[in-house]
Each structure stands twice: as structure tokens, then as C-alpha cells.
Scaffold this motif. Structure first.
Motif, PDB file in Angstrom:
ATOM      1  N   ILE A  19       0.828  -1.209   0.000  1.00  0.00           N
ATOM      2  CA  ILE A  19       0.000   0.000   0.000  1.00  0.00           C
ATOM      3  C   ILE A  19       0.861   1.257   0.000  1.00  0.00           C
ATOM      4  O   ILE A  19       0.636   2.200  -0.769  1.00  0.00           O
ATOM      5  N   THR A  20       1.879   1.289   0.860  1.00  0.00           N
ATOM      6  CA  THR A  20       2.733   2.483   0.932  1.00  0.00           C
ATOM      7  C   THR A  20       3.596   2.626  -0.316  1.00  0.00           C
ATOM      8  O   THR A  20       3.829   3.735  -0.795  1.00  0.00           O
ATOM      9  N   PHE A  21       4.058   1.509  -0.884  1.00  0.00           N
ATOM     10  CA  PHE A  21       4.861   1.571  -2.092  1.00  0.00           C
ATOM     11  C   PHE A  21       4.010   2.052  -3.262  1.00  0.00           C
ATOM     12  O   PHE A  21       4.467   2.850  -4.092  1.00  0.00           O
ATOM     13  N   GLY A  22       2.771   1.576  -3.360  1.00  0.00           N
ATOM     14  CA  GLY A  22       1.887   2.039  -4.418  1.00  0.00           C
ATOM     15  C   GLY A  22       1.665   3.538  -4.344  1.00  0.00           C
ATOM     16  O   GLY A  22       1.682   4.237  -5.367  1.00  0.00           O
ATOM     17  N   LEU A  23       1.470   4.065  -3.133  1.00  0.00           N
ATOM     18  CA  LEU A  23       1.289   5.505  -2.969  1.00  0.00           C
ATOM     19  C   LEU A  23       2.556   6.256  -3.355  1.00  0.00           C
ATOM     20  O   LEU A  23       2.499   7.310  -4.010  1.00  0.00           O
ATOM     21  N   ALA A  24       3.714   5.725  -2.963  1.00  0.00           N
ATOM     22  CA  ALA A  24       4.980   6.368  -3.323  1.00  0.00           C
ATOM     23  C   ALA A  24       5.159   6.420  -4.846  1.00  0.00           C
ATOM     24  O   ALA A  24       5.618   7.429  -5.396  1.00  0.00           O
ATOM     25  N   LEU A  25       4.785   5.347  -5.535  1.00  0.00           N
ATOM     26  CA  LEU A  25       4.903   5.333  -6.996  1.00  0.00           C
ATOM     27  C   LEU A  25       4.002   6.374  -7.635  1.00  0.00           C
ATOM     28  O   LEU A  25       4.411   7.071  -8.586  1.00  0.00           O
ATOM     29  N   VAL A  26       2.778   6.495  -7.144  1.00  0.00           N
ATOM     30  CA  VAL A  26       1.839   7.455  -7.717  1.00  0.00           C
ATOM     31  C   VAL A  26       2.327   8.892  -7.502  1.00  0.00           C
ATOM     32  O   VAL A  26       2.286   9.720  -8.418  1.00  0.00           O
ATOM     33  N   LEU A  27       2.785   9.191  -6.296  1.00  0.00           N
ATOM     34  CA  LEU A  27       3.301  10.543  -6.033  1.00  0.00           C
ATOM     35  C   LEU A  27       4.552  10.823  -6.853  1.00  0.00           C
ATOM     36  O   LEU A  27       4.739  11.945  -7.357  1.00  0.00           O
ATOM     37  N   THR A  28       5.408   9.816  -7.009  1.00  0.00           N
ATOM     38  CA  THR A  28       6.607  10.006  -7.830  1.00  0.00           C
ATOM     39  C   THR A  28       6.234  10.321  -9.262  1.00  0.00           C
ATOM     40  O   THR A  28       6.798  11.228  -9.891  1.00  0.00           O
ATOM     41  N   GLN A  29       5.269   9.603  -9.807  1.00  0.00           N
ATOM     42  CA  GLN A  29       4.873   9.783 -11.191  1.00  0.00           C
ATOM     43  C   GLN A  29       4.234  11.140 -11.442  1.00  0.00           C
ATOM     44  O   GLN A  29       4.474  11.769 -12.477  1.00  0.00           O
ATOM     45  N   HIS A  30       3.426  11.610 -10.485  1.00  0.00           N
ATOM     46  CA  HIS A  30       2.648  12.822 -10.725  1.00  0.00           C
ATOM     47  C   HIS A  30       3.250  14.090 -10.131  1.00  0.00           C
ATOM     48  O   HIS A  30       2.957  15.187 -10.604  1.00  0.00           O
TER      49      HIS A  30
END
Length: 302
Positions: free
Chosen positions: A175-186
């Protein structure tokens, strides 16, 4: 972690991707070895992250990459660092409690949590392929984790009493890694990947060190084999990240590739050979379903 690849992936690039997956899987097996001999999770995360950050610093200096970050990116780089710190502690906590391959399989649900966060935060509708993959991956994970306790012979209640905490940590890491990926991308578009790696690893290392000192200091291995485990997990993790951001771009691969999601397979083999960990045939089939689904998501044509 899904990324685009240039047409005609070379043999050298493919082999390098598999090497990175192998080193990441071996890193977790080494971590479990160290945990079995006195090392605690926070100490492992601190050492691994600070040494990796130091290596990336040398790369940035040697390649003359500017350390300047635009003000709009600083806040989100800090958030990404915090999230990766939580993810690192959660994943190693799962590895310390579960068979290594099962911990990584539960964590490998992050393509689904990434899609969920993108929907919640940015209104992105998941692709049809992701929607199809969700139930398939969940079924495979249920088989791999032996949710009913049939393979273990313990029954559901007793089996989950043994694995529940570890699975919870692995899913929290997802869950935390998925959020980190989304914030990194956007939110960090335009930040050099090497600089982003440095800021993330440095943030993780510093936060982990602070937590360690608030809990009475570092807890080091109590046996020689534990020190070897700590050394190997640090070497494998740092080397994999160094290759990822210095060698792969020259081989025609941008960032990561879904090919590296075979990491749990390597971990399964290594954990069986080195730690004596094994899983039942039905669990193995479930593991293959999860890995196959993630690979299909990452390698499908868009």
C-alpha cells in the motif's frame, strides 16, 4: 514496477534485468539470515539505505549531476522518502516473519494498490487489463498464502495466527509503495532519477536511524553468519540500485522493467536452498499465478 522499454530489448539488457531481480531476491534471503541471528529490521534498513545513498552520491558527483531541486518538488520528495521508509520497514518485517517468497508475493500486489491510489488521488480509471488482473492476482495470492490452512494442516484460524502479522506487514508495504509510486509519477516529474534515488535513500536512512536511537540504539547480529547476512543484503541492494540507474539506461531500458518481478521466484529457490524454506505444491501454483499476472501487466502492449 512497470516501465516502458525501447523496441528490441537486447540480450544484455534482458540478462541485466534478470540479474537485478536475482540480487533483489537474494537481498531478502540475506536479510532473513541476518534477522535469524540478532539483527533487527530498523538497523538493517538504516545500514542498507545510508550506504546506498553514499554510493549514489558518488555517482552523482562523478557524473556532475546537480543537487538542486525545485521548491515544488521538495515536499513530495520528502513524502516519497517517508513512504519508502515505512515500506522498507514493513517489507523486512514481513520477511522476518514469513517464508521469504510469500512475503514478496504479498508485496507484489503493488500494481493493484498503485492503480487504487491513482484512482483515489487523481481520478484515473484503472485500465481494463488491471481490472481483469485484480481477481486473478487475489486468487493466486490466496493459494500461495494457503488462506484456509489446508496445506499446513493447521486449519485457517491457527494458520493465520502464525502468518497474519507477516501478511499484514507485506500488504502495508504494498500500500505504501503504491502511494509512493503514484506521487513520484505525478509530483516529481523533471527530477533526475539518480537524484530522486539519493534523496529517497538518504531520507529512509536518516528516519530509520532516528527510530533506532529512540528504541535504544542499533541491534547488531549476534553471530558471524548474521554479519555476513547484513553485509550481503547491503551489497546486493546497493549494487542492484546502482546498476538500475547507471547501466540500464545505456542498454536501452528506461528505469525498471516488469521482467524484474520474477524476484519472488528467485527468492523462492534461494530460500529453499539456503534457508530450508519450502511451500506446498498448491502454494507454488498460486505463486506462479501472481508472478505471471504481474509480468503480463507489465509486458502487455499498450
Amino acid at each position: 514496477m512497470n516501465i516502458a522499454t525501447k523496441p528490441g530489448l537486447t540480450g544484455a539488457a534482458f540478462a541485466t534485468l534478470l540479474l537485478i531481480a536475482f540480487m533483489m531476491g537474494a537481498n531478502h534471503v540475506a536479510a532473513r539470515t541476518a534477522f535469524n541471528h540478532g539483527l533487527d529490521v530498523v538497523t538493517a534498513v538504516t545500514v542498507r539505505s545510508l550506504i546506498t545513498a553514499s554510493v549514489v552520491t558518488l555517482i552523482l558527483w562523478q557524473q556532475k549531476v546537480s543537487f538542486q531541486v525545485e521548491p515544488k518538488h521538495r515536499k513530495f520528495l520528502a513524502w516519497v522518502g517517508l513512504l519508502i521508509a515505512v515500506q522498507s520497514v514493513c517489507l523486512y518485517s514481513a520477511v522476518a516473519r514469513l517464508p521469504v517468497a510469500l512475503a514478496l508475493l504479498a508485496f507484489n500486489t503493488y500494481p493493484l494498490t498503485t492503480a487504487l491510489w491513482a484512482r483515489v488521488l487523481y481520478g484515473h480509471r484503472p485500465e481494463r487489463a488491471v481490472l481483469w488482473a485484480m481477481p486473478l492476482m487475489m486468487v493466486g495470492l490466496a493459494m500461495a498464502l494457503d488462506v484456509l490452512g489446508a496445506a499446513s494442516g493447521l486449519g485457517a484460524a491457527q494458520h493465520w495466527g502464525q502468518i497474519g502479522v507477516g501478511v499484514g506487514f507485506a500488504l502495508a508495504a504494498s500500500i505504501t509503495f503504491g502511494l509512493a509510486l503514484v506521487l513520484t509519477q505525478h509530483e516529481t516529474v523533471g527530477v533526475d532519477g539518480r537524484l530522486r534515488t539519493f534523496t529517497t535513500m538518504a531520507t529512509v536512512g536518516v528516519l530509520a536511524a532516528v527510530v533506532a536511537f529512540t528504541q535504544g540504539g542499533f541491534h547488531w547480529p549476534t553471530a558471524t553468519v548474521g554479519w555476513w547476512g547484513l553485509g550481503m543484503l547491503t551489497f546486493l541492494y546497493g549494487t542492484a540500485f546502482t546498476i538500475m540507474f547507471t547501466v540500464l539506461p545505456k542498454l536501452g531500458v528506461v528505469g525498471n522493467s516488469a521482467i524484474m518481478n520474477v524476484e519472488p521466484v528467485f527468492a523462492l529457490v534461494l530460500a529453499w536452498a539456503l534457508l530450508g524454506q519450502s511451500i506446498a505444491g498448491m502454494q507454488l501454483l498460486g505463486a506462479l499465478v501472481v508472478v505471471g499476472t504481474v509480468l503480463w501487466l507489465g509486458l502487455r502492449k499498450r
